[in-house]
Design a protein around this motif. Structure first.
Motif, short mmCIF file in Angstrom:
data_model
loop_
_atom_site.label_atom_id
_atom_site.label_comp_id
_atom_site.label_asym_id
_atom_site.label_seq_id
_atom_site.Cartn_x
_atom_site.Cartn_y
_atom_site.Cartn_z
N VAL A 85 0.83 -1.05 -0.02
CA VAL A 85 0.13 -0.07 0.08
C VAL A 85 0.82 1.32 0.07
CG1 VAL A 85 -1.65 1.44 1.19
CG2 VAL A 85 -1.86 -1.29 1.15
N LEU A 86 2.00 1.14 0.72
CA LEU A 86 2.78 2.51 0.72
C LEU A 86 3.36 2.60 -0.54
CD1 LEU A 86 4.53 2.21 4.34
CD2 LEU A 86 2.68 3.82 3.66
N SER A 87 3.83 1.54 -1.39
CA SER A 87 4.42 1.76 -2.69
C SER A 87 3.42 2.29 -3.56
CB SER A 87 4.84 0.18 -3.07
OG SER A 87 5.79 -0.29 -2.51
N GLY A 88 2.14 1.91 -3.28
CA GLY A 88 1.14 2.60 -4.12
C GLY A 88 1.02 4.10 -3.86
N LEU A 89 1.08 4.42 -2.65
CA LEU A 89 1.09 5.87 -2.43
C LEU A 89 2.32 6.63 -2.61
CD1 LEU A 89 0.12 8.21 -0.41
CD2 LEU A 89 1.43 7.57 1.28
N PHE A 90 3.37 6.11 -2.74
CA PHE A 90 4.60 6.96 -3.44
C PHE A 90 4.41 6.88 -4.79
CE2 PHE A 90 7.10 4.62 0.43
CZ PHE A 90 6.60 5.64 1.43
N ALA A 91 4.01 5.77 -5.45
CA ALA A 91 3.73 5.66 -6.88
C ALA A 91 2.69 6.70 -7.13
CB ALA A 91 3.19 4.52 -7.44
N SER A 92 1.62 7.07 -6.40
CA SER A 92 0.71 7.87 -6.88
C SER A 92 1.30 9.50 -6.58
CB SER A 92 -0.41 8.03 -6.05
OG SER A 92 -0.18 8.42 -4.65
N GLN A 93 2.28 9.60 -5.93
CA GLN A 93 2.89 11.06 -5.46
C GLN A 93 4.25 11.29 -6.58
OE1 GLN A 93 1.19 13.29 -3.56
NE2 GLN A 93 -0.11 11.56 -3.40
N GLY A 94 4.37 10.19 -7.30
CA GLY A 94 5.94 10.31 -8.12
C GLY A 94 5.60 11.26 -9.33
N GLU A 95 6.69 11.92 -9.51
CA GLU A 95 6.79 12.82 -10.62
C GLU A 95 7.51 12.45 -11.89
OE1 GLU A 95 8.63 16.22 -8.93
OE2 GLU A 95 6.95 16.58 -7.61
N THR A 96 8.36 11.47 -11.75
CA THR A 96 8.78 10.79 -12.98
C THR A 96 8.35 9.40 -13.18
OG1 THR A 96 10.73 9.65 -11.96
CG2 THR A 96 11.03 12.06 -12.54
N ALA A 97 8.65 8.76 -14.45
CA ALA A 97 8.17 7.63 -14.94
C ALA A 97 8.84 6.39 -13.71
CB ALA A 97 8.35 7.37 -16.56
N THR A 98 9.98 6.68 -13.82
CA THR A 98 10.64 5.86 -12.82
C THR A 98 10.21 5.76 -11.48
OG1 THR A 98 12.54 6.56 -14.08
CG2 THR A 98 13.05 5.29 -12.13
N GLN A 99 9.95 7.09 -10.81
CA GLN A 99 9.52 6.72 -9.61
C GLN A 99 7.90 6.08 -9.55
OE1 GLN A 99 9.12 11.02 -8.79
NE2 GLN A 99 11.37 11.10 -7.93
N TYR A 130 5.24 1.14 -8.33
CA TYR A 130 4.35 0.40 -8.74
C TYR A 130 4.63 -1.22 -8.85
CZ TYR A 130 0.45 -1.50 -11.63
OH TYR A 130 -0.71 -2.40 -12.27
N ALA A 131 5.86 -1.30 -9.50
CA ALA A 131 6.38 -2.63 -9.66
C ALA A 131 6.71 -3.20 -8.24
CB ALA A 131 7.66 -2.59 -10.53
N ILE A 132 7.22 -2.59 -7.19
CA ILE A 132 7.59 -2.88 -6.06
C ILE A 132 6.25 -3.33 -5.38
CG2 ILE A 132 8.43 -2.23 -3.56
CD1 ILE A 132 10.35 -0.24 -5.33
N GLY A 133 5.18 -2.66 -5.49
CA GLY A 133 3.98 -3.00 -4.81
C GLY A 133 3.29 -4.03 -5.38
N CYS A 134 3.68 -4.30 -6.83
CA CYS A 134 3.17 -5.53 -7.38
C CYS A 134 3.71 -6.95 -6.49
CB CYS A 134 3.14 -5.72 -8.70
SG CYS A 134 2.07 -4.68 -9.53
N VAL A 135 5.18 -6.85 -6.50
CA VAL A 135 6.10 -7.83 -6.03
C VAL A 135 5.25 -8.29 -4.79
CG1 VAL A 135 8.07 -8.51 -5.40
CG2 VAL A 135 7.93 -7.41 -7.38
N SER A 136 5.17 -6.98 -3.53
CA SER A 136 4.78 -7.44 -2.43
C SER A 136 3.56 -8.08 -2.48
CB SER A 136 4.70 -5.85 -1.90
OG SER A 136 5.74 -5.06 -2.15
#
Ligand code: RET
Length: 275
Positions: free
Chosen positions: A151-165, A170-176
């Motif tokens: 869930v925290l990965s999803g939060l960080f993904a949603s606040q990311g400014e670059t495609a990498t972030q 998002y990928a880290i969230g999916c692995v979790s």
């Protein structure tokens, strides 16, 4: 030659930058948030009512399940009243790639309140399932931690400014999420057999229902929050349907089955109740 800081900055650009494009909530989204808030309050009341004549020692599922809808009520109240939200701005796709100064940005409204909700409620949902399947504390704890990381990965993904972030988190969230399925669904399917046929059948359907539903969340996230392919209102509507299925409908199913199936009882020892 390499440019140095003493080089002339060149002519002042004459192009007027394009203003950011805003994607935000409309009337439908707003109304949906209030409707779900009301449904979550009603469900919380109903679940609390269902535990009325149940002795404390047999109320563990009731308490967990009621806390899930209470938390959702709070988060939907925040979102419906215009709180727990911010704008996440990212450079627009494809065009203007080589002239970042004049490329426009897309600012999409993000309801970060969802992630606060999920960080509390998804561990509680997993706890319901783990208790039902008789999963030990070790696997339950690992599942819960993997889930919070998801869930925290999803939060960080949603606040990311670059495609990498954004796509990296998002990928880290999916692995979790894969770890969550592994610890609860696969491990649970093995441990639950000790609790008899009835509980095994219940756990199998409830876990299947849960993980099919849960898998829709990262898909919706990718299309709506990741790729910005839907409006904010459509996103709100889809999450509303998923949330109602994952919380009140899941809760009704679990609590009514618990009532008619004595083997679902959990012995969690003297800490929970003295008898
Ligand atoms: C995110 C993005 C990162 C990758 C994954 C996700 C999964 C989210 C899930 C949410 C479930 C929510 C529920 C809410 C309660 O009603 C965070 C979207 C895998 C599985 C069940």
């Amino acid at each position: 030659a390499k440019p140095t800081h003493t080089d002339s900055p060149g002519p002042i650009p004459t192009v007027i930058p394009t203003p950011p494009q805003f994607q935000e909530i409309g009337e439908t989204g707003h109304r949906t948030l209030w409707v779900v808030f009301a449904l979550m309050v009603l469900s919380s009341g109903f679940f609390a009512f269902m535990s009325w004549n149940v002795p404390i020692s047999k109320r563990l599922y009731h308490v967990i399940t009621t806390l899930i809808t209470i938390t959702a009520s709070l988060s939907y109240f925040a979102m419906a009243s215009g709180h727990a939200t911010s704008f996440s701005c990212t450079p627009a796709k494809d065009h203007h790639k080589h002239v970042p100064d004049v490329g426009y940005t897309e600012c999409r409204q993000v309801f970060w309140g969802r992630y606060v909700d999920w960080a509390i409620t998804t561990p509680l949902l997993l706890l319901d399932l783990s208790l039902l399947a008789g999963i030990d504390g070790a696997h339950t704890l690992m599942a819960v931690i993997a889930d919070v990381i998801m869930v925290l990965s999803g939060l960080f993904a949603s606040q990311g400014e670059t495609a990498t972030q954004r796509w990296g988190w998002y990928a880290i969230g999916c692995v979790s999420y894969l770890f969550v399925i592994w610890h609860v669904a696969l491990h649970g399917a093995r441990t639950v057999t000790a609790k008899g046929r009835g509980v095994t059948r219940l756990f199998s359907s409830l876990a299947l229902f849960t993980f099919v539903l849960w898998t829709a969340y990262p898909i919706v996230w990718g299309i709506a929050d990741g790729a910005h392919r839907t409006t904010v209102d459509t996103e709100i509507l889809i999450y509303a349907v998923l949330d109602i299925l994952a919380k009140p409908v899941f809760g009704l199913w679990l609590l009514f089955s618990h009532r008619s199936l004595a083997e679902t009882n959990v012995d969690v020892g003297g800490w929970w109740s003295h008898g």
